[in-house]
Design an enzyme around this catalytic site. Sequence first.
Site, PDB file in Angstrom:
ATOM      1  N   GLU A   1       2.020  -0.296  -4.661  1.00  0.00           N
ATOM      2  CA  GLU A   1       1.103   0.756  -5.106  1.00  0.00           C
ATOM      3  C   GLU A   1       1.876   2.071  -5.070  1.00  0.00           C
ATOM      4  OE1 GLU A   1      -3.220   2.717  -3.985  1.00  0.00           O
ATOM      5  OE2 GLU A   1      -1.704   2.339  -2.455  1.00  0.00           O
TER       6      GLU A   1
ATOM      7  N   ASP B   1     -10.321   1.192  -5.106  1.00  0.00           N
ATOM      8  CA  ASP B   1     -10.227   2.655  -4.982  1.00  0.00           C
ATOM      9  C   ASP B   1     -10.748   3.376  -6.217  1.00  0.00           C
ATOM     10  OD1 ASP B   1      -8.995   2.495  -2.508  1.00  0.00           O
ATOM     11  OD2 ASP B   1      -6.978   2.471  -3.374  1.00  0.00           O
TER      12      ASP B   1
ATOM     13  N   ASP C   1       0.820  -1.202   0.000  1.00  0.00           N
ATOM     14  CA  ASP C   1       0.000   0.000   0.000  1.00  0.00           C
ATOM     15  C   ASP C   1       0.865   1.269   0.000  1.00  0.00           C
ATOM     16  OD1 ASP C   1      -2.935   0.865   0.547  1.00  0.00           O
ATOM     17  OD2 ASP C   1      -1.806   2.001   2.051  1.00  0.00           O
TER      18      ASP C   1
HETATM   19  C1  NOJ Z   1      -4.398   2.955  -0.788  1.00  0.00           C
HETATM   20  C2  NOJ Z   1      -5.513   2.001  -0.535  1.00  0.00           C
HETATM   21  O1  NOJ Z   1      -5.727   1.235  -1.681  1.00  0.00           O
HETATM   22  C3  NOJ Z   1      -6.690   2.820  -0.111  1.00  0.00           C
HETATM   23  O2  NOJ Z   1      -7.877   2.072  -0.075  1.00  0.00           O
HETATM   24  C4  NOJ Z   1      -6.369   3.450   1.207  1.00  0.00           C
HETATM   25  O3  NOJ Z   1      -7.382   4.358   1.563  1.00  0.00           O
HETATM   26  C5  NOJ Z   1      -5.050   4.211   1.181  1.00  0.00           C
HETATM   27  N1  NOJ Z   1      -4.020   3.557   0.443  1.00  0.00           N
HETATM   28  C6  NOJ Z   1      -4.547   4.393   2.570  1.00  0.00           C
HETATM   29  O4  NOJ Z   1      -4.115   3.172   3.089  1.00  0.00           O
END
Ligand code: NOJ
Length: 606
Positions: A282, A359, A224
């Site tokens: 990510e 997301d 993440d």
């Molecule tokens: C990316 C995640 O995919 C998302 O869902 C989250 O709100 C943020 N990072 C914070 O962890």
Amino acid sequence: MSVQKKARTQPPGLYVGTDKHRWWKEAVVYQIYPASFLDTNGDGWGDVPGITKKLDYLKDLGVDVIWVSPIYKSPQADMGYDIADYEDIDPSYGTLADVDNLIKEVKKRDMKLVMDLVVNHTSDQHAWFLDSRSSKTSSKRDWYIWKPAKYDADGNRQPPNNWAMILGEANPAWTWDEGSQEYYLSLFTPEQPDLNWENPDVREAVHDVLRFWLDRGASGFRMDVINLISKVQDFPDADVVVPGNKYQPGDKYFANGPRLHEWLKDINRQVLSKYDTITVGEMPFVRDEDEIIRVVGAESEELNMIFAFDLVDIDNVPGDFKFTLHQWDARDLKRIVSRLQRLMLERDGWNSLFVGNHDQPRSVSRYTDDSDEWREIGAKLLCMMQTTLAGTIYVYQGEEIGMRNVPPSWDPEEYKDIESINFFKKNAEMYPDNAEKRAYARKVMQRKARDNARTPVQWDDTTHAGFTSANSKPWMRVNDNYTYVNVAAQTSGASASTSVHTFWKRSLEYRKENKYLYVYGDFELINPDNDTKNAAEIMAYRRWSKDRAVLVVLNFSGKEIEWELVNGMKIDKWIAGNYGEVNLEEKAKSASVLLKPWEGLIGELE
Ligand code: NOJ
């Protein structure tokens, strides 16, 4: 997919040498958003046994790896991306024993499990943070990022800088702690304090978390916002790019910071290199090619691949916050897709292929036309793009049946995500009496909110789409179209043979059978110039391996288009398309070809 298989043997030589072949490059990864996947205990919330129950379904689809969004102990301020204990499971999802069983069942099917590693921040309920905030002299104080307040000319207390909170742009990225009289950095929400990676004890503790899960049988991590771990240490004010906003996007200072590569290499050397893993970081806010290759280059010893945001940012107004609507067309798509395809081929890196996740809005709604008339064709078009590009495929739950955004008629109360709630709140405060602005906010949310991807998976046409028992209340409303958009209808019965699901299944099979071409082959965009005819509608590319080449033509528009085959290009045979096999036989093979709205074609080149 209507594929007419050709009896071909493997090509004698390969574009990418076999020494560069890796299982994780060929894998199909399926993302599970557990709260919305399948509920087996009737509490309206998906759970780990629900995932185990559907492993045969996933195996049958062609999935090799499941990535499960966070299931750790969490107060769920941000749906589990706020972790209170990295080594325990939230009771709403089940127990550690359930996860052990899931791992056993995954392995039995020759599949793998990827965990979500959220270590840029923890929950404010994590024991580390509770200790850290307990006093300025706590031994864990510098496990997080604490700063004294600033004061303005009128003597009002202000945060240390002007960075905006990521999940609530009207708010600061800093949270005031009454008890210890300092601010802590909380880039996402106040409930998600950022860890201080400058502290070696924090890095060691994170390494232990990785080992804990790898030793338990996990095969890797989706990391993440991993490029946010290193921040510019003097925490400067961000430039004002959104006039009128008190707080501004500060990513220049908190993303891709000075020590990122040092710490990623550390993770690799000390932990990952000792196991056989798949890793995907990510990485929002990264455009620089050198920077990307430093992470995913074959020699980099950092991560296997990243999630770059170019494609999912396609409809954001550049430089602005996310809840904006920017008109895009196939020219943008071509630029984005070809840049990353070429970059990885030329500089020996690796792509991830994704058009949706938890997301993002639903891909069929964002990139095509999700009306009843075109939804299936659109979903199949995207499937064709995904399965004919180079990289590791990621399928987001429900994408394989063409699930779409929530209906425009839903009230704001149906949106459960903290980011959506904060946005509606900001909008209501800014424009209390402006009906037009309020209506516009609703429109943007229906197009962009994360809630769109988070509605329960539509398994069948029974109450609650079979996600939970009939007498339970799902945590989030089921999309109204479940009576006809569901897994059961697409896997059995009259329309199964032409369903989006069947198309995905066959396309994944076809890609695997032809991996030298599609996974490892070369890539070239056709008609890269923006002023060529139909540049705004058509994305076309050639893929080739040593002894064969195909043309992929994708019509990203609702128009019928006569598309000219460039440079005397001739098709030996049209082998696949999203309108069925009969349609392929009617297609011209030279000069020009007529494409129906949202039509995609794959042709073997002469
Ligand atoms: C990316 C995640 O995919 C998302 O869902 C989250 O709100 C943020 N990072 C914070 O962890």
